[in-house]
Structure formats: C-alpha cells, structure tokens
Write a protein that holds these residues in place. Structure first.
Motif, mmCIF file in Angstrom:
data_model
loop_
_atom_site.group_PDB
_atom_site.id
_atom_site.type_symbol
_atom_site.label_atom_id
_atom_site.label_comp_id
_atom_site.label_asym_id
_atom_site.label_seq_id
_atom_site.Cartn_x
_atom_site.Cartn_y
_atom_site.Cartn_z
ATOM 1 N N PHE A 114 -38.814 -23.236 -54.674
ATOM 2 C CA PHE A 114 -40.050 -23.292 -53.897
ATOM 3 C C PHE A 114 -41.257 -23.195 -54.826
ATOM 4 C CE2 PHE A 114 -36.904 -21.851 -50.827
ATOM 5 C CZ PHE A 114 -37.180 -22.687 -49.755
ATOM 6 N N ASP A 115 -42.266 -23.950 -54.485
ATOM 7 C CA ASP A 115 -43.496 -23.961 -55.261
ATOM 8 C C ASP A 115 -44.658 -23.689 -54.316
ATOM 9 O OD1 ASP A 115 -45.417 -24.305 -57.207
ATOM 10 O OD2 ASP A 115 -45.347 -26.499 -57.133
ATOM 11 N N LEU A 116 -44.815 -22.428 -53.966
ATOM 12 C CA LEU A 116 -45.812 -22.018 -52.987
ATOM 13 C C LEU A 116 -46.607 -20.834 -53.509
ATOM 14 C CD1 LEU A 116 -43.483 -22.006 -49.849
ATOM 15 C CD2 LEU A 116 -45.316 -23.672 -50.276
ATOM 16 N N PRO A 117 -47.898 -20.757 -53.210
ATOM 17 C CA PRO A 117 -48.642 -19.528 -53.524
ATOM 18 C C PRO A 117 -48.123 -18.400 -52.640
ATOM 19 C CG PRO A 117 -49.985 -21.014 -52.206
ATOM 20 C CD PRO A 117 -48.743 -21.772 -52.555
ATOM 21 N N LEU A 118 -47.904 -17.238 -53.243
ATOM 22 C CA LEU A 118 -47.360 -16.099 -52.504
ATOM 23 C C LEU A 118 -48.352 -14.947 -52.513
ATOM 24 C CD1 LEU A 118 -43.691 -16.097 -53.889
ATOM 25 C CD2 LEU A 118 -44.564 -17.254 -51.852
ATOM 26 N N ASP A 119 -48.457 -14.278 -51.401
ATOM 27 C CA ASP A 119 -49.247 -13.057 -51.280
ATOM 28 C C ASP A 119 -48.254 -11.900 -51.290
ATOM 29 O OD1 ASP A 119 -50.713 -10.836 -50.458
ATOM 30 O OD2 ASP A 119 -51.956 -11.986 -49.055
ATOM 31 N N TRP A 120 -48.266 -11.125 -52.371
ATOM 32 C CA TRP A 120 -47.246 -10.093 -52.594
ATOM 33 C C TRP A 120 -47.633 -8.724 -52.033
ATOM 34 C CZ3 TRP A 120 -42.529 -11.169 -54.582
ATOM 35 C CH2 TRP A 120 -42.365 -12.340 -55.332
ATOM 36 N N ARG A 121 -48.692 -8.620 -51.277
ATOM 37 C CA ARG A 121 -49.218 -7.297 -50.954
ATOM 38 C C ARG A 121 -48.274 -6.428 -50.110
ATOM 39 N NH1 ARG A 121 -54.451 -8.717 -47.446
ATOM 40 N NH2 ARG A 121 -54.275 -10.704 -48.569
ATOM 41 N N LEU A 122 -47.249 -7.015 -49.495
ATOM 42 C CA LEU A 122 -46.322 -6.215 -48.695
ATOM 43 C C LEU A 122 -45.207 -5.595 -49.524
ATOM 44 C CD1 LEU A 122 -45.991 -8.441 -45.486
ATOM 45 C CD2 LEU A 122 -47.438 -6.423 -45.844
ATOM 46 N N SER A 123 -45.238 -5.792 -50.831
ATOM 47 C CA SER A 123 -44.223 -5.203 -51.704
ATOM 48 C C SER A 123 -44.892 -4.635 -52.946
ATOM 49 C CB SER A 123 -43.187 -6.267 -52.098
ATOM 50 O OG SER A 123 -42.144 -5.702 -52.846
ATOM 51 N N LYS A 124 -44.537 -3.394 -53.299
ATOM 52 C CA LYS A 124 -45.209 -2.720 -54.409
ATOM 53 C C LYS A 124 -44.192 -2.013 -55.312
ATOM 54 C CE LYS A 124 -49.504 -1.810 -51.841
ATOM 55 N NZ LYS A 124 -49.146 -2.567 -50.650
ATOM 56 N N GLY A 125 -44.650 -1.623 -56.487
ATOM 57 C CA GLY A 125 -43.859 -0.808 -57.394
ATOM 58 C C GLY A 125 -42.564 -1.469 -57.830
ATOM 59 N N PHE A 126 -41.494 -0.668 -57.853
ATOM 60 C CA PHE A 126 -40.206 -1.161 -58.321
ATOM 61 C C PHE A 126 -39.683 -2.284 -57.440
ATOM 62 C CE2 PHE A 126 -35.488 -0.860 -58.414
ATOM 63 C CZ PHE A 126 -35.306 -1.235 -59.744
ATOM 64 N N ARG A 127 -39.940 -2.194 -56.135
ATOM 65 C CA ARG A 127 -39.484 -3.259 -55.236
ATOM 66 C C ARG A 127 -40.111 -4.593 -55.625
ATOM 67 N NH1 ARG A 127 -39.453 -0.459 -49.176
ATOM 68 N NH2 ARG A 127 -38.169 1.344 -49.742
ATOM 69 N N ARG A 128 -41.367 -4.550 -55.994
ATOM 70 C CA ARG A 128 -42.042 -5.774 -56.431
ATOM 71 C C ARG A 128 -41.409 -6.294 -57.733
ATOM 72 N NH1 ARG A 128 -47.299 -8.034 -56.734
ATOM 73 N NH2 ARG A 128 -47.104 -9.869 -58.057
ATOM 74 N N ASP A 129 -41.064 -5.389 -58.634
ATOM 75 C CA ASP A 129 -40.413 -5.803 -59.885
ATOM 76 C C ASP A 129 -39.093 -6.510 -59.595
ATOM 77 O OD1 ASP A 129 -42.484 -4.631 -61.293
ATOM 78 O OD2 ASP A 129 -41.401 -2.762 -61.668
ATOM 79 N N VAL A 130 -38.341 -5.960 -58.650
ATOM 80 C CA VAL A 130 -37.055 -6.570 -58.278
ATOM 81 C C VAL A 130 -37.278 -7.963 -57.708
ATOM 82 C CG1 VAL A 130 -35.112 -6.438 -56.674
ATOM 83 C CG2 VAL A 130 -35.859 -4.388 -57.896
ATOM 84 N N ALA A 164 -34.791 -2.900 -52.006
ATOM 85 C CA ALA A 164 -35.796 -3.938 -52.266
ATOM 86 C C ALA A 164 -35.396 -5.255 -51.609
ATOM 87 C CB ALA A 164 -35.985 -4.120 -53.770
ATOM 88 N N CYS A 165 -34.118 -5.585 -51.697
ATOM 89 C CA CYS A 165 -33.629 -6.820 -51.066
ATOM 90 C C CYS A 165 -33.712 -6.728 -49.549
ATOM 91 C CB CYS A 165 -32.195 -7.103 -51.496
ATOM 92 S SG CYS A 165 -32.017 -7.577 -53.239
ATOM 93 N N ALA A 166 -33.352 -5.559 -49.020
ATOM 94 C CA ALA A 166 -33.344 -5.376 -47.563
ATOM 95 C C ALA A 166 -34.748 -5.404 -46.973
ATOM 96 C CB ALA A 166 -32.667 -4.059 -47.211
ATOM 97 N N THR A 167 -35.750 -5.054 -47.772
ATOM 98 C CA THR A 167 -37.135 -5.021 -47.287
ATOM 99 C C THR A 167 -37.965 -6.179 -47.834
ATOM 100 O OG1 THR A 167 -37.752 -3.511 -49.091
ATOM 101 C CG2 THR A 167 -37.108 -2.520 -46.986
ATOM 102 N N ASN A 168 -37.312 -7.160 -48.426
ATOM 103 C CA ASN A 168 -37.994 -8.332 -48.973
ATOM 104 C C ASN A 168 -38.829 -8.997 -47.876
ATOM 105 O OD1 ASN A 168 -38.748 -10.723 -50.202
ATOM 106 N ND2 ASN A 168 -36.678 -11.554 -50.344
ATOM 107 N N PRO A 169 -40.151 -9.080 -48.039
ATOM 108 C CA PRO A 169 -40.966 -9.698 -46.999
ATOM 109 C C PRO A 169 -40.904 -11.224 -47.002
ATOM 110 C CG PRO A 169 -42.364 -9.015 -48.809
ATOM 111 C CD PRO A 169 -40.980 -8.524 -49.135
ATOM 112 N N LEU A 170 -40.273 -11.801 -48.038
ATOM 113 C CA LEU A 170 -40.256 -13.254 -48.173
ATOM 114 C C LEU A 170 -38.843 -13.786 -48.416
ATOM 115 C CD1 LEU A 170 -43.399 -13.441 -50.463
ATOM 116 C CD2 LEU A 170 -43.267 -14.351 -48.131
#
Length: 206
Positions: A114-130, A164-170
């Motif tokens: 996928f080549d889409l702009p993503l808004d990552w604000r629903l994931s932070k910290g280590f979850r975002r790293d994952v 992190a996978c279970a709460t992946n917003p995307l």
C-alpha cells in the motif's frame, strides 16, 4: 453541552422515508463537500465490501487513520473516533477513494504494497514501533511474534507485540496478519481467524 458526532445526523437522515436514494446520496455528498471546503470535516469515513467482509475506512487530512472490520462494530468504532479525534466526523467517501482503489487492487492480486499517507496518532510508544516494523514484512512473508519483538528492539516483549497487533488501528494496510506464532500457526487476529486465513492464503497463492 455535549457535542454530537455528525454521523448521528446521518442516522436521522437514514431513518427518513427514502423516496429517492439518489437524491439522498447527492445531499450527503454535498454536505460532505461543503464541510470539507469550510474546514470542518476532521474525519471522513466510508465502508467498502471485501472478501473479508465490510471494512470501515476513516481518514483525517493527514491520512488514513482507521481500518475496522465488521466484527469490531462499525458504529462503536465511529463513536470511538468521535471521542478520541473529533466529533466532526462525516460520511465522505471521496477522501477515501484512493484507499478504496488500492484495497480493491490488493484483493484482486494486483497490489502487494500500500502506498497511502497514514495518520499514526492512534498508536504510540512501543506499539507504534511494532507497527512501523510490520510495514517492512514483505507480501507473502510472515514473522513470529518473537521475531517482531527482536526487530522492534525489545526481545522479551513478545506479549507486548501481540497487544500491538491486536490494537493495530490500521489492519490490512499495516499488515499485522503477517505475524504468526513461533510454531507457524496463525494465531489471533483483530478481524477474526477466518479473515487472517483469507489474507495469508491470498498472499501465498500469488
């Protein structure tokens, strides 16, 4: 005074007798266009039918912010987005046209990334790293939760990788379905085990 998310207004429209569905669609499209022009459309959403069921897509001006399966309850997801991001949320399919096109291409076997702009604000910290690492797991490949933990810089954080996978917003776009158990079995998935099986089978059949 409590702000009521705009999707509640759409429910009221939906409750009215629909003598002309096309006219209603034009009315909603005009409403979405006007909201966008006036800068009061913070979150646009639409649904798209796929081989793994109906997906809710939501995007801010920054990019795609949420993908949700039907089993997650789309109405509840919209309420969460309203509470978390903004109550100015509206059915506005045009903002999701490109995301819809790429998802259609993926399920047709014509797109591997996928080549889409993503808004990552629903994931932070280590979850975002994952989640950032998951975007580097190639189409048709899988990694174990333990491997992802190592790649994310915390070898002992296998359980946290699962969270992190279970709460992946995307999901789908950020491919947590490519993370499996160390014994090779699929494991859990936010969209359900059947959906995970469909995605993995699609990718390995290519």
């Amino acid at each position: 005074m409590t702000n009521t998310p705009d999707f509640e207004n759409e429910r009221m429209f939906a409750a009215l007798p629909r003598y002309d569905n096309d006219a209603m669609a034009r009315l909603l499209a005009a409403l979405a266009s006007k909201a966008g022009q006036e800068g009061v459309l913070d979150v646009a959403y639409r649904t798209v039918d796929t081989p793994v069921g109906s997906l809710l897509l939501a995007a801010t001006e920054q990019g795609l912010v949420k993908v949700a399966y039907a089993v997650q309850d789309h109405t509840a997801v919209l309420q969460q987005l309203s509470d978390t991001l903004s109550p100015r949320i509206l059915l506005a399919p045009a903002r999701l046209d490109e995301a819809t096109r790429q998802i259609d291409e993926y399920f047709a076997g014509r797109r591997e990334q996928f080549d889409l702009p993503l808004d990552w604000r629903l994931s932070k910290g280590f979850r975002r790293d994952v989640l950032s690492h998951l975007t580097r797991i190639g189409y048709g490949h899988t990694e174990s939760y333990a491997q992802v933990a190592v790649a994310s810089g915390s070898p002992r954080a296998v359980r946290a990788v699962g969270t992190a996978c279970a709460t992946n917003p995307l999901p789908l776009v950020v491919p947590c379905h490519r993370v499996v158990r160390s014994d090779g079995t699929a494991g859990q998935y936010v969209g359900g085990k059947d959906a995970k099986h469909v995605l993995l089978t699609l990718e390995t059949a290519a």
